[in-house]
Design a protein around this motif. Sequence first.
Motif, short mmCIF file in Angstrom:
data_model
loop_
_atom_site.label_atom_id
_atom_site.label_comp_id
_atom_site.label_asym_id
_atom_site.label_seq_id
_atom_site.Cartn_x
_atom_site.Cartn_y
_atom_site.Cartn_z
N MET A 66 0.81 -1.00 -0.10
CA MET A 66 0.08 -0.08 0.05
C MET A 66 0.84 1.43 0.02
O MET A 66 0.67 2.17 -0.71
CB MET A 66 -0.96 0.01 1.35
N LEU A 67 1.73 1.22 0.87
CA LEU A 67 2.80 2.42 1.01
C LEU A 67 3.25 2.64 -0.38
O LEU A 67 3.51 3.75 -0.80
CB LEU A 67 3.74 2.36 2.07
N LEU A 100 1.30 3.97 -3.34
CA LEU A 100 0.49 5.18 -3.21
C LEU A 100 1.83 6.41 -2.96
O LEU A 100 1.58 7.39 -3.79
CB LEU A 100 -0.26 5.26 -1.79
N LEU A 149 1.93 9.41 -5.93
CA LEU A 149 2.48 11.18 -5.61
C LEU A 149 3.69 11.24 -6.12
O LEU A 149 3.57 12.55 -6.69
CB LEU A 149 2.44 11.01 -4.02
N THR A 169 0.69 18.00 -6.88
CA THR A 169 0.33 16.79 -6.44
C THR A 169 -1.09 16.51 -6.35
O THR A 169 -1.81 17.51 -5.84
CB THR A 169 1.11 16.18 -5.09
N GLU A 225 -4.44 16.06 -4.72
CA GLU A 225 -4.94 16.52 -3.52
C GLU A 225 -6.59 16.19 -3.35
O GLU A 225 -7.22 15.86 -4.50
CB GLU A 225 -4.85 17.91 -3.10
N GLY A 231 -4.34 -0.61 -1.86
CA GLY A 231 -3.51 0.49 -1.72
C GLY A 231 -4.19 1.87 -2.48
O GLY A 231 -4.33 2.75 -1.99
N CYS A 232 -4.23 1.43 -3.93
CA CYS A 232 -4.81 2.40 -4.60
C CYS A 232 -6.18 3.12 -4.21
O CYS A 232 -6.34 4.57 -4.17
CB CYS A 232 -5.07 2.00 -5.86
N ALA A 289 -7.43 2.89 -1.02
CA ALA A 289 -7.13 3.69 0.27
C ALA A 289 -6.66 5.06 -0.08
O ALA A 289 -6.89 6.04 0.82
CB ALA A 289 -6.08 2.95 1.07
N TYR A 290 -5.93 5.24 -1.25
CA TYR A 290 -5.49 6.99 -1.31
C TYR A 290 -6.58 7.55 -2.09
O TYR A 290 -6.81 8.64 -2.05
CB TYR A 290 -3.99 6.73 -2.15
N CYS A 291 -7.09 6.89 -3.23
CA CYS A 291 -7.82 7.65 -4.11
C CYS A 291 -9.23 7.99 -3.46
O CYS A 291 -9.59 8.92 -3.81
CB CYS A 291 -8.00 6.75 -5.35
N ASN A 329 -9.30 11.18 -1.46
CA ASN A 329 -8.59 12.25 -2.05
C ASN A 329 -9.23 12.84 -3.18
O ASN A 329 -8.93 13.70 -3.98
CB ASN A 329 -6.98 12.12 -2.19
#
Length: 205
Positions: free
Chosen positions: A7-8, A11, A15, A27, A29, A58-59, A61-63, A66
């Motif tokens: 995941m880390l 993501l 970025l 970046t 947001e 992972g994708c 959890a970020y997308c 945001n």
Amino acid sequence: MKKLISMLLALAMVLTLAACGNGGGNTPEAGNTTYKVAMITDYSDITDQSFNQTSYEGCMAYCEPNGIEFKYFKPLQDNDAERIAMVDAAVSAGYNIIVLPGFAFGPTIVECADIYPDVKFIALDVGAGDLGEGYEVPENVYCAVYQEELAGFMAGYAAVKMGYKHLGFMGGMAVPAVVRFGYGYTQGADAAARELGVENEVVLE
């Protein structure tokens, strides 16, 4: 741990590449729709409890938090032509950051990276050997190669420290990642045995 690392990595690379594509000053947001992230599965699905699933989660959890659009594409068959077709489909749909989880995407990257120079490709566990001898990785591709030997070292070291003296390792296919893990496992077991002053036996298959 594997899920967290995947995941880390996924993501952080999204970025990094997005920032590089805009001079480092823009970046993704919350509410920014400039970037659309796609992931292509290899020959499995997002429920495989491995590369595809961890990359997908992972994708997501970020997308999601945001406000970045995300979608995954699954090839109909396990071959390079289908994986390339999915990249074509993602680009046609406006996705400009594409996550590719696994060494099977080597030929896909070689085929697509030059065709789509404005698309950022994040290649997880894709090394130089997967891209072919002499291939120069272009600026729109980021290859992340895991250090499996470190995880293997810790596993072998911990096993001996826990009192095990007859250890085994069955890695499946002898791909570079599995071989690296096996080497690390053996070295970790040996290091722990030396510290404890004991003898151990490790069988690799």
